[in-house]
Design a protein around this motif. Structure first.
Motif, PDB file in Angstrom:
ATOM      1  N   LEU A 173       0.129   2.580   8.146  1.00 32.28           N
ATOM      2  CA  LEU A 173      -0.027   3.843   7.429  1.00 32.28           C
ATOM      3  C   LEU A 173      -0.990   4.774   8.151  1.00 32.28           C
ATOM      4  CD1 LEU A 173      -0.055   2.517   3.776  1.00 32.28           C
ATOM      5  CD2 LEU A 173       1.794   3.720   4.951  1.00 32.28           C
ATOM      6  N   GLN A 174      -2.059   4.224   8.713  1.00 32.55           N
ATOM      7  CA  GLN A 174      -3.012   5.051   9.460  1.00 32.55           C
ATOM      8  C   GLN A 174      -2.351   5.674  10.691  1.00 32.55           C
ATOM      9  OE1 GLN A 174      -6.108   5.992   8.572  1.00 32.55           O
ATOM     10  NE2 GLN A 174      -5.646   4.964   6.649  1.00 32.55           N
TER      11      GLN A 174
ATOM     12  N   GLN B 196       6.258   9.852  -0.214  1.00 31.03           N
ATOM     13  CA  GLN B 196       5.445   8.653  -0.364  1.00 31.03           C
ATOM     14  C   GLN B 196       5.827   7.719   0.766  1.00 31.03           C
ATOM     15  OE1 GLN B 196       5.863   6.849  -4.251  1.00 31.03           O
ATOM     16  NE2 GLN B 196       6.296   8.834  -5.147  1.00 31.03           N
ATOM     17  N   VAL B 197       4.855   6.976   1.246  1.00 29.02           N
ATOM     18  CA  VAL B 197       5.127   5.970   2.254  1.00 29.02           C
ATOM     19  C   VAL B 197       4.572   4.655   1.711  1.00 29.02           C
ATOM     20  CG1 VAL B 197       4.856   5.288   4.659  1.00 29.02           C
ATOM     21  CG2 VAL B 197       4.901   7.710   4.061  1.00 29.02           C
TER      22      VAL B 197
ATOM     23  N   LEU C 178       0.532   8.508   9.204  1.00 28.15           N
ATOM     24  CA  LEU C 178       0.092   9.720   8.497  1.00 28.15           C
ATOM     25  C   LEU C 178      -0.045  10.938   9.409  1.00 28.15           C
ATOM     26  CD1 LEU C 178      -2.369   8.430   5.773  1.00 28.15           C
ATOM     27  CD2 LEU C 178      -0.094   9.402   5.475  1.00 28.15           C
TER      28      LEU C 178
ATOM     29  N   VAL D 197       0.904   5.557   0.076  1.00 24.57           N
ATOM     30  CA  VAL D 197       0.174   6.805   0.274  1.00 24.57           C
ATOM     31  C   VAL D 197       1.113   7.958  -0.055  1.00 24.57           C
ATOM     32  CG1 VAL D 197      -1.435   5.919   2.002  1.00 24.57           C
ATOM     33  CG2 VAL D 197       0.706   6.926   2.734  1.00 24.57           C
TER      34      VAL D 197
ATOM     35  N   GLU E 204      -0.046  -3.483   7.208  1.00 25.88           N
ATOM     36  CA  GLU E 204       0.320  -2.288   6.429  1.00 25.88           C
ATOM     37  C   GLU E 204      -0.704  -1.172   6.530  1.00 25.88           C
ATOM     38  OE1 GLU E 204      -0.934  -3.524   1.912  1.00 25.88           O
ATOM     39  OE2 GLU E 204       0.786  -4.563   2.784  1.00 25.88           O
ATOM     40  N   GLU E 205      -1.980  -1.497   6.497  1.00 25.34           N
ATOM     41  CA  GLU E 205      -3.015  -0.454   6.585  1.00 25.34           C
ATOM     42  C   GLU E 205      -2.960   0.246   7.937  1.00 25.34           C
ATOM     43  OE1 GLU E 205      -5.196   0.732   4.333  1.00 25.34           O
ATOM     44  OE2 GLU E 205      -4.454  -0.594   2.760  1.00 25.34           O
TER      45      GLU E 205
ATOM     46  N   ALA F  26       4.080   0.615   2.492  1.00 19.51           N
ATOM     47  CA  ALA F  26       4.064  -0.409   3.534  1.00 19.51           C
ATOM     48  C   ALA F  26       3.685  -1.744   2.911  1.00 19.51           C
ATOM     49  CB  ALA F  26       3.076  -0.041   4.632  1.00 19.51           C
TER      50      ALA F  26
ATOM     51  N   ILE G 110       8.236  -0.809   6.065  1.00 22.31           N
ATOM     52  CA  ILE G 110       7.730   0.530   5.760  1.00 22.31           C
ATOM     53  C   ILE G 110       8.872   1.353   5.174  1.00 22.31           C
ATOM     54  CG2 ILE G 110       6.574   2.577   6.655  1.00 22.31           C
ATOM     55  CD1 ILE G 110       5.741   0.758   9.084  1.00 22.31           C
TER      56      ILE G 110
ATOM     57  N   THR H  67       0.852  -1.177   0.000  1.00 20.83           N
ATOM     58  CA  THR H  67       0.000   0.000   0.000  1.00 20.83           C
ATOM     59  C   THR H  67       0.893   1.234   0.000  1.00 20.83           C
ATOM     60  OG1 THR H  67      -1.676  -1.186   1.270  1.00 20.83           O
ATOM     61  CG2 THR H  67      -1.859   1.199   1.202  1.00 20.83           C
TER      62      THR H  67
END
Length: 87
Positions: free
Chosen positions: A77-78, A65-66, A81, A5, A73-74, A68, A36, A3
């Motif tokens: 990122l949450q 950009q990041v 951010l 972002v 992974e989700e 993961a 990550i 993923t």
């Protein structure tokens, strides 16, 4: 599956050379099993390694950009951010 972002780095990364924001981001990243990667200024670095993130020389207003990859992974990122976008 990976993923990605896209994020605009927040102004907190300008204060105190971003050391506090960087350290908080690295500590949070270390809490996740996923790999990550942070990409900025044409370079990439392991988000779990403070030296690697420092070498990216990110500052408030920069684009990054990041990426993961892994079982959480989700969630990673949450969690990251808000730290990256910190004011």
């Amino acid at each position: 599956m990976a993923t990605v972002v896209y994020v605009e780095i927040g102004p907190a990364w300008n204060r105190n050379r971003g050391g506090t924001a960087r350290n908080a981001t690295v500590e949070a990243a270390r809490g996740f099993e996923s790999d990550i990667l942070m990409i900025a200024n044409g370079q990439s670095g392991n988000a779990k390694d403070g030296t690697a993130i420092a070498s990216l020389q990110v500052h408030g207003g920069a684009s990054a950009q990041v990426l993961a990859t892994g079982p959480d992974e989700e969630a990673a990122l949450q969690a990251l951010l808000p730290l990256l976008q910190a004011r």
